[in-house]
Design a protein around this motif. Structure first.
Motif, PDB file in Angstrom:
ATOM      1  N   PRO B 168       0.824  -1.212   0.000  1.00  0.00           N
ATOM      2  CA  PRO B 168       0.000   0.000   0.000  1.00  0.00           C
ATOM      3  C   PRO B 168       0.863   1.269   0.000  1.00  0.00           C
ATOM      4  CG  PRO B 168      -0.421  -1.393   1.948  1.00  0.00           C
ATOM      5  CD  PRO B 168       0.789  -1.928   1.278  1.00  0.00           C
ATOM      6  N   VAL B 169       0.250   2.347  -0.390  1.00  0.00           N
ATOM      7  CA  VAL B 169       0.903   3.655  -0.271  1.00  0.00           C
ATOM      8  C   VAL B 169       0.401   4.330   1.011  1.00  0.00           C
ATOM      9  CG1 VAL B 169       1.222   5.932  -1.331  1.00  0.00           C
ATOM     10  CG2 VAL B 169       1.122   3.866  -2.768  1.00  0.00           C
ATOM     11  N   PHE B 170      -0.925   4.303   1.201  1.00  0.00           N
ATOM     12  CA  PHE B 170      -1.521   4.834   2.431  1.00  0.00           C
ATOM     13  C   PHE B 170      -2.137   3.666   3.210  1.00  0.00           C
ATOM     14  CE2 PHE B 170      -1.334   8.389  -0.538  1.00  0.00           C
ATOM     15  CZ  PHE B 170      -0.660   9.325   0.233  1.00  0.00           C
ATOM     16  N   ASP B 171      -3.421   3.738   3.479  1.00  0.00           N
ATOM     17  CA  ASP B 171      -4.071   2.736   4.322  1.00  0.00           C
ATOM     18  C   ASP B 171      -4.930   1.747   3.529  1.00  0.00           C
ATOM     19  OD1 ASP B 171      -5.831   4.669   3.542  1.00  0.00           O
ATOM     20  OD2 ASP B 171      -6.884   4.811   5.462  1.00  0.00           O
ATOM     21  N   GLU B 172      -4.561   1.507   2.267  1.00  0.00           N
ATOM     22  CA  GLU B 172      -5.305   0.527   1.470  1.00  0.00           C
ATOM     23  C   GLU B 172      -5.295  -0.838   2.180  1.00  0.00           C
ATOM     24  OE1 GLU B 172      -3.326   3.301   0.364  1.00  0.00           O
ATOM     25  OE2 GLU B 172      -2.376   2.153  -1.249  1.00  0.00           O
ATOM     26  N   ILE B 173      -6.392  -1.546   2.050  1.00  0.00           N
ATOM     27  CA  ILE B 173      -6.471  -2.905   2.591  1.00  0.00           C
ATOM     28  C   ILE B 173      -5.626  -3.830   1.719  1.00  0.00           C
ATOM     29  CG2 ILE B 173      -8.006  -4.880   3.017  1.00  0.00           C
ATOM     30  CD1 ILE B 173     -10.312  -2.849   3.329  1.00  0.00           C
ATOM     31  N   VAL B 174      -4.782  -4.622   2.367  1.00  0.00           N
ATOM     32  CA  VAL B 174      -3.997  -5.595   1.617  1.00  0.00           C
ATOM     33  C   VAL B 174      -4.825  -6.868   1.450  1.00  0.00           C
ATOM     34  CG1 VAL B 174      -1.929  -7.038   1.613  1.00  0.00           C
ATOM     35  CG2 VAL B 174      -1.805  -4.679   2.476  1.00  0.00           C
ATOM     36  N   ILE B 175      -4.999  -7.298   0.200  1.00  0.00           N
ATOM     37  CA  ILE B 175      -5.666  -8.586  -0.051  1.00  0.00           C
ATOM     38  C   ILE B 175      -4.590  -9.548  -0.518  1.00  0.00           C
ATOM     39  CG2 ILE B 175      -7.462  -9.811  -1.336  1.00  0.00           C
ATOM     40  CD1 ILE B 175      -8.996  -7.208  -1.530  1.00  0.00           C
ATOM     41  N   ASN B 176      -4.175 -10.388   0.427  1.00  0.00           N
ATOM     42  CA  ASN B 176      -3.049 -11.284   0.152  1.00  0.00           C
ATOM     43  C   ASN B 176      -3.571 -12.664  -0.267  1.00  0.00           C
ATOM     44  OD1 ASN B 176      -0.980 -13.371   0.890  1.00  0.00           O
ATOM     45  ND2 ASN B 176       0.227 -11.520   1.234  1.00  0.00           N
ATOM     46  N   LEU B 177      -3.000 -13.187  -1.351  1.00  0.00           N
ATOM     47  CA  LEU B 177      -3.535 -14.417  -1.959  1.00  0.00           C
ATOM     48  C   LEU B 177      -2.889 -15.701  -1.441  1.00  0.00           C
ATOM     49  CD1 LEU B 177      -5.698 -14.430  -4.430  1.00  0.00           C
ATOM     50  CD2 LEU B 177      -4.723 -12.201  -3.873  1.00  0.00           C
ATOM     51  N   GLN B 178      -2.054 -15.614  -0.414  1.00  0.00           N
ATOM     52  CA  GLN B 178      -1.249 -16.776  -0.013  1.00  0.00           C
ATOM     53  C   GLN B 178      -2.056 -18.011   0.374  1.00  0.00           C
ATOM     54  OE1 GLN B 178       0.269 -16.280   4.447  1.00  0.00           O
ATOM     55  NE2 GLN B 178       0.572 -14.389   3.307  1.00  0.00           N
ATOM     56  N   ARG B 179      -3.296 -17.805   0.826  1.00  0.00           N
ATOM     57  CA  ARG B 179      -4.090 -18.991   1.216  1.00  0.00           C
ATOM     58  C   ARG B 179      -4.821 -19.627   0.031  1.00  0.00           C
ATOM     59  NH1 ARG B 179      -7.356 -19.036   6.546  1.00  0.00           N
ATOM     60  NH2 ARG B 179      -8.665 -17.501   5.461  1.00  0.00           N
ATOM     61  N   MET B 180      -4.760 -18.976  -1.125  1.00  0.00           N
ATOM     62  CA  MET B 180      -5.326 -19.606  -2.326  1.00  0.00           C
ATOM     63  C   MET B 180      -4.177 -20.275  -3.061  1.00  0.00           C
ATOM     64  SD  MET B 180      -8.311 -17.074  -3.713  1.00  0.00           S
ATOM     65  CE  MET B 180      -8.730 -18.291  -4.960  1.00  0.00           C
ATOM     66  N   ASN B 181      -3.841 -21.463  -2.639  1.00  0.00           N
ATOM     67  CA  ASN B 181      -2.585 -22.077  -3.097  1.00  0.00           C
ATOM     68  C   ASN B 181      -2.761 -23.523  -3.573  1.00  0.00           C
ATOM     69  OD1 ASN B 181      -3.121 -23.283  -0.731  1.00  0.00           O
ATOM     70  ND2 ASN B 181      -1.320 -22.550   0.371  1.00  0.00           N
ATOM     71  N   LYS B 182      -3.903 -23.788  -4.205  1.00  0.00           N
ATOM     72  CA  LYS B 182      -4.159 -25.163  -4.672  1.00  0.00           C
ATOM     73  C   LYS B 182      -3.860 -25.312  -6.165  1.00  0.00           C
ATOM     74  CE  LYS B 182      -6.561 -26.345  -0.811  1.00  0.00           C
ATOM     75  NZ  LYS B 182      -6.273 -25.049  -0.112  1.00  0.00           N
ATOM     76  N   ILE B 183      -3.261 -26.436  -6.497  1.00  0.00           N
ATOM     77  CA  ILE B 183      -3.212 -26.838  -7.901  1.00  0.00           C
ATOM     78  C   ILE B 183      -4.592 -27.420  -8.206  1.00  0.00           C
ATOM     79  CG2 ILE B 183      -2.156 -28.421  -9.584  1.00  0.00           C
ATOM     80  CD1 ILE B 183       0.006 -26.622  -8.624  1.00  0.00           C
ATOM     81  N   ARG B 184      -5.277 -26.885  -9.172  1.00  0.00           N
ATOM     82  CA  ARG B 184      -6.645 -27.368  -9.437  1.00  0.00           C
ATOM     83  C   ARG B 184      -6.648 -28.575 -10.369  1.00  0.00           C
ATOM     84  NH1 ARG B 184     -10.191 -21.770 -10.136  1.00  0.00           N
ATOM     85  NH2 ARG B 184      -9.131 -20.578  -8.510  1.00  0.00           N
ATOM     86  N   SER B 185      -5.835 -28.535 -11.398  1.00  0.00           N
ATOM     87  CA  SER B 185      -5.778 -29.692 -12.305  1.00  0.00           C
ATOM     88  C   SER B 185      -4.540 -29.600 -13.182  1.00  0.00           C
ATOM     89  CB  SER B 185      -7.032 -29.756 -13.189  1.00  0.00           C
ATOM     90  OG  SER B 185      -7.035 -28.689 -14.124  1.00  0.00           O
ATOM     91  N   PHE B 186      -4.112 -30.757 -13.653  1.00  0.00           N
ATOM     92  CA  PHE B 186      -3.046 -30.788 -14.655  1.00  0.00           C
ATOM     93  C   PHE B 186      -3.305 -31.961 -15.583  1.00  0.00           C
ATOM     94  CE2 PHE B 186       1.121 -32.345 -16.201  1.00  0.00           C
ATOM     95  CZ  PHE B 186       1.403 -31.251 -17.010  1.00  0.00           C
ATOM     96  N   ASP B 187      -3.207 -31.696 -16.857  1.00  0.00           N
ATOM     97  CA  ASP B 187      -3.397 -32.754 -17.846  1.00  0.00           C
ATOM     98  C   ASP B 187      -2.064 -32.978 -18.561  1.00  0.00           C
ATOM     99  OD1 ASP B 187      -4.242 -34.503 -19.791  1.00  0.00           O
ATOM    100  OD2 ASP B 187      -4.971 -32.906 -21.098  1.00  0.00           O
ATOM    101  N   ASP B 188      -1.477 -34.153 -18.352  1.00  0.00           N
ATOM    102  CA  ASP B 188      -0.138 -34.363 -18.904  1.00  0.00           C
ATOM    103  C   ASP B 188      -0.145 -34.711 -20.391  1.00  0.00           C
ATOM    104  OD1 ASP B 188      -0.994 -36.948 -18.829  1.00  0.00           O
ATOM    105  OD2 ASP B 188       0.727 -37.737 -17.737  1.00  0.00           O
ATOM    106  N   VAL B 189      -1.311 -34.832 -20.986  1.00  0.00           N
ATOM    107  CA  VAL B 189      -1.334 -34.973 -22.454  1.00  0.00           C
ATOM    108  C   VAL B 189      -1.226 -33.581 -23.099  1.00  0.00           C
ATOM    109  CG1 VAL B 189      -2.577 -35.871 -24.456  1.00  0.00           C
ATOM    110  CG2 VAL B 189      -2.738 -37.067 -22.272  1.00  0.00           C
ATOM    111  N   SER B 190      -2.084 -32.676 -22.658  1.00  0.00           N
ATOM    112  CA  SER B 190      -2.060 -31.328 -23.250  1.00  0.00           C
ATOM    113  C   SER B 190      -1.029 -30.424 -22.597  1.00  0.00           C
ATOM    114  CB  SER B 190      -3.444 -30.682 -23.130  1.00  0.00           C
ATOM    115  OG  SER B 190      -3.779 -30.494 -21.761  1.00  0.00           O
ATOM    116  N   GLY B 191      -0.597 -30.747 -21.391  1.00  0.00           N
ATOM    117  CA  GLY B 191       0.361 -29.899 -20.676  1.00  0.00           C
ATOM    118  C   GLY B 191      -0.291 -28.674 -20.042  1.00  0.00           C
ATOM    119  N   ILE B 192      -1.593 -28.728 -19.810  1.00  0.00           N
ATOM    120  CA  ILE B 192      -2.281 -27.537 -19.292  1.00  0.00           C
ATOM    121  C   ILE B 192      -2.524 -27.645 -17.781  1.00  0.00           C
ATOM    122  CG2 ILE B 192      -4.400 -26.173 -19.431  1.00  0.00           C
ATOM    123  CD1 ILE B 192      -4.352 -26.997 -22.489  1.00  0.00           C
ATOM    124  N   LEU B 193      -2.008 -26.659 -17.081  1.00  0.00           N
ATOM    125  CA  LEU B 193      -2.125 -26.572 -15.625  1.00  0.00           C
ATOM    126  C   LEU B 193      -3.162 -25.517 -15.264  1.00  0.00           C
ATOM    127  CD1 LEU B 193      -0.579 -27.185 -12.750  1.00  0.00           C
ATOM    128  CD2 LEU B 193       0.455 -24.953 -13.189  1.00  0.00           C
TER     129      LEU B 193
END
Lengths: 556, 556
Positions: B168-193
């Motif tokens: 922040p510069v002043f008193d902006e609320i910090v929205i920290n993403l650290q708890r959103m830390n899941k791998i949702r899916s990975f397909d090893d044929v297409s290589g898409i994560l």
């Protein structure tokens, strides 16, 4: 190496004697005699890898007007009608007679027709004026005038699109970019090309070939399509698996907004993190928020070694395994991995009256192309790969091209499919993205539906459908589902739609993988985009083109 | 092969005995005692390739507040001040105590400090509330509430940015993403994560490594930075030359708009031509129009063979020739081409008190990395390349790493530069894109100015500047111009600015190649973007964030 050599010998032996010369005849297709369908149907065409004939021919008049074909689309009454005064302005702006085709103050129907009809001869507009600016400044002055005077326009490049996006629906002015055809600069250290939007793709690629580089895109229509149009439609093409999408390769865009503003974002930098990457909206924007007049694009080094193999597989599961193995073993040299089902190849063989490269029949075939910098290394990798997939029984049979002619022959088994499918009459064509694991299931499901409805037979001519086949860019999860038919039958359409779209939507696929929306897919965006995304897209359209003069009646 | 082997033997001999172990000590840098500068100055830091220490330390209080540092920036009085009622809402929304750090209704200064200070210890905000949502839905409800109540926010990922964008510069609320830390899916044929935005880059890459794939991005900060932040800042990194930019590799984005709308564009498709590619605005949008909560990304096959060479060259002309040769001969396996000038390498040697890998002194050095699927092929290509560039006298001397340790040693000659430059006090750092043919001219010109002004000497301690050096990602035309100084002197700044920015602007370069704008470069966008582009960017900002609550005081 002994066995790899043996394999090559075997493959070579199999390959020799099979010949699939590419078609070199330019046949002008005639209009499909069916109307009312909501999907892409057209008569077979041979305008593939050939230059499109631009001259007007009397047969163009047999193409129905799009406005008749889509009676639900009404001309926007807010748009002005062209007058001789408007034309005078454009004449004085563009200077020479070659700068425009004037069907307002003269009778120029014949001259204008090629600009009114798309290359599939499926869409036909009623434009009476074609403008051919020579500079970005001229495009800017044209659009300023049109915006001020509520004159609707259609940007047009090579007019090779597949969704009717580059021809008018009513009397929109055609702004054709063909006279903006200069290569502006090329730096052979960075590989960055800057060129006018109207440069033909093949011209750009030939220019780059002389400098050991290549355009990062290859298409069947390369002899006619223009690079500005490629960017405007975010063309995918044959080798996206290797070179990536235009969203990554286009470094800069020069475009003119509807109000005449010149957006000069023609960066020659691979990195520039200074603000929103607005040019991305124009990549795939299909000329609905501005006209691209120049592009800057990163061009990779041209490969000196190209190899092609064609092989047979017993199941779609094995196709996926082969793809995984190819990604691992061919990795950095893999430049194409194309899928063709057995039915598609049977039809190619049947229509051409020639044998396929492999004697054994299989439910699936794949074509692999490698491109690299060292012939020996690439051959060894490809031979190792083929030996590996054959010894592990992933692949049941295979053939490796030994020279340029054989490379062409193998590619023709893939590229000849659309043409051969049209042999019996019309083809329902769907260009779909589907998660790769389920990609082929749609073909099976579609065949099941057509069979169950008693609509399909290869031999019984009383049934409307000959066959339903699947092929496409496996590497990009891009399936072309094609249904070859003997005649129009409403039951076929009812069996196919909305079934195909719903099936794709349920799997979060795309109803237009690489062809875009244009007018053909405008109403189907909801199958691939949710309401929020469509709303956000409409916001963008309203932001840049509040009067709606840019390529109206299309896209979203 | 005889001579190539000979060359390798020679190179191997030269390489053995030189050791440049990577730094493993984590030093907490102290605040540079200078203020008022407009460019990036900071004390040397060793937080490179190490995990950032998150715990608050008393020394954090020595970091000046950004609002004091930039007195011209005033708090927007339209923003509400946080009250205990607001905090109650967030507490009930986020449920557990670990969901937020409350400095409004309790004294939590120590706990909040790590979220208020950036990792360079250059920027410090005055936030009193940190929110750590666990789901996209929570992010949506937070933003809806903030937008309705005029509460400004700062999205925060790993907080490893270089331009002050994530605090922040002043008193902006910090929205920290650290708890959103899941791998949702990975397909090893297409290589898409598909993964949450808060997944740490190294975690994602390790997950992919176990599946023979790799994240298409590598960064010094990989142990701390988050993939959502990488996308939000369009991170470039070490291997863009090979894997391309995130604009090409990111296939989908899930983001929350300031009004709480969830933009679900998490496509798992390589091709989807159905409308404007709106997600691209979020790639490099630096959290100013929404918060990225998830991404879908195309991940390439992991290379099994990695080689690194380091060599000396007599001129920048020869560097360009070597780059062209590398593009031709190494082509598909080239994964890095890094430039380091002789002065930068002298400093590395001097500060570390160790010899460089090559005995001969040269004005330029380059580091080449290859990554491929076949060790023998890659080694042969690299040896052929080195033999070729040495026999044609493009390269005057070279060394090829023989094992993983030597690969690390050679990389450390490049990666150790920033740390060693800080040895004398402060460093003026510029991250610039410049057309490749002129890239190094800026270093020469800058040295000339500093010399002419009598400000620079390697030995005379009475002069403020020790040296000005250039290094960077040659393959991406990305120069890091660094000026090592003994103390703050206004004359140095006057010699450097606006000279550097103007020089870059005259060549259509970028004043921020890969670091972004944040607060540090906000005022310099005009050097890389024209008025039209800036106006269009402001339109986008106003469209998505009409109340201006997202990451205020930054970007544009």
């Amino acid at each position: 190496m002994g066995s790899a050599t043996r394999l090559t010998g075997l493959l070579q032996k199999r390959c020799l004697g099979t010949a699939f010369p590419r078609s070199s005849t330019l046949a002008v297709p005639s209009r499909a005699p069916w109307k009312g369908t909501t999907c892409t149907i057209w008569r077979p065409h041979l305008i593939y890898r050939n230059r499109i004939v631009r001259e007007a021919s009397s047969s163009s008049k047999s193409v129905a007007y799009t406005s008749d074909f889509y009676p639900g689309i009404k001309r926007n009454p807010n748009f002005a009608r062209l007058t001789p005064e408007h034309v005078s302005f454009f004449k004085s702006l563009l200077g020479s007679a070659s700068g425009l085709v004037d069907g307002v103050s003269t009778d120029a129907t014949e001259d204008i027709e090629p600009y009114n009809v798309d290359w599939m001869r499926k869409y036909r507009g009623r434009a009476t004026l074609v403008l051919k600016p020579e500079s970005t400044e001229q495009v800017s002055r044209i659009l300023t005038y049109c915006n001020n005077n509520m004159l609707a326009v259609v940007p047009q490049g090579g007019n090779t699109g597949l969704v009717g996006g580059s021809v008018p629906v009513f009397d929109e002015i055609v702004i054709n970019l063909q006279r903006m055809n200069k290569i502006r600069s090329f730096d052979d250290v960075s590989g960055i090309l800057v060129a006018d939007a109207g440069v033909v793709l093949e011209v750009a690629d030939n220019y780059l070939a002389e400098r050991n580089h290549m355009f990062p895109l290859d298409l069947g229509a390369k002899g006619s399509c223009q690079i500005g149009g490629n960017v405007a439609t975010n063309a995918g093409g044959l080798r996206l698996i290797r070179y990536g999408s235009l969203h990554g390769n286009v470094l800069g865009v020069e475009a003119v907004l509807p109000d005449g503003t010149i957006l000069d974002d023609l960066s020659k930098l691979r990195k520039n993190n200074t603000g929103y990457d607005i040019k991305q909206l124009f990549i795939g924007g299909e000329g609905t928020i501005g006209i691209i007049t120049g592009i800057s694009v990163f061009c990779p080094q041209r490969s000196t070694a190209v190899n092609v193999a064609y092989f047979a597989l017993d199941s779609y599961k094995k196709v996926q395994e082969a793809f995984k193995e190819a990604k691992t073993q061919l990795s950095e040299i893999l430049s194409a991995f194309e899928l063709m089902d057995g039915n598609s190849q049977k039809i190619v063989s049947q229509v051409r009256g020639r044998k396929l490269p492999l004697e054994s029949e299989a439910p699936f075939y794949c074509l692999i192309e490698t491109s690299g910098s060292n012939t020996d290394h690439d051959s060894q990798k490809l031979e190792n790969f083929l030996e590996n997939v054959m010894s592990s029984e992933i692949v049941s049979d295979g053939v490796l091209a030994q020279d340029q002619t054989q490379i062409g022959d193998l590619w023709s088994c893939r590229e000849g499919i659309p043409e051969c499918l049209g042999h019996w009459g019309g083809v329902y064509k769907y260009d779909l993205s589907i998660p790769i694991t389920e990609l082929y299931d749609l073909v099976t499901a579609t065949r099941g539906r057509l069979d169950a409805a008693g609509l399909m037979s290869a031999s019984d001519k009383s049934l409307p459908v000959v066959d339903a086949v699947g092929y496409g860019h496996m590497g990009d999860s891009n399936l072309h589902l094609n249904v070859a038919t003997r005649r129009y039958d409403k039951k076929v359409e009812e069996a196919l739609e909305p079934f195909v779209y719903e099936w794709v939507a349920e799997r979060d696929g795309s109803v237009s993988a690489e062809h875009g929306l244009g007018i053909a897919k405008k109403d189907y965006i909801g199958y691939s985009r949710n309401e929020t995304m469509v709303k956000l897209m409409k916001q963008i359209k309203d932001l840049y083109d509040p009067k709606g003069i840019m390529n109206p009646y299309k896209y979203i």
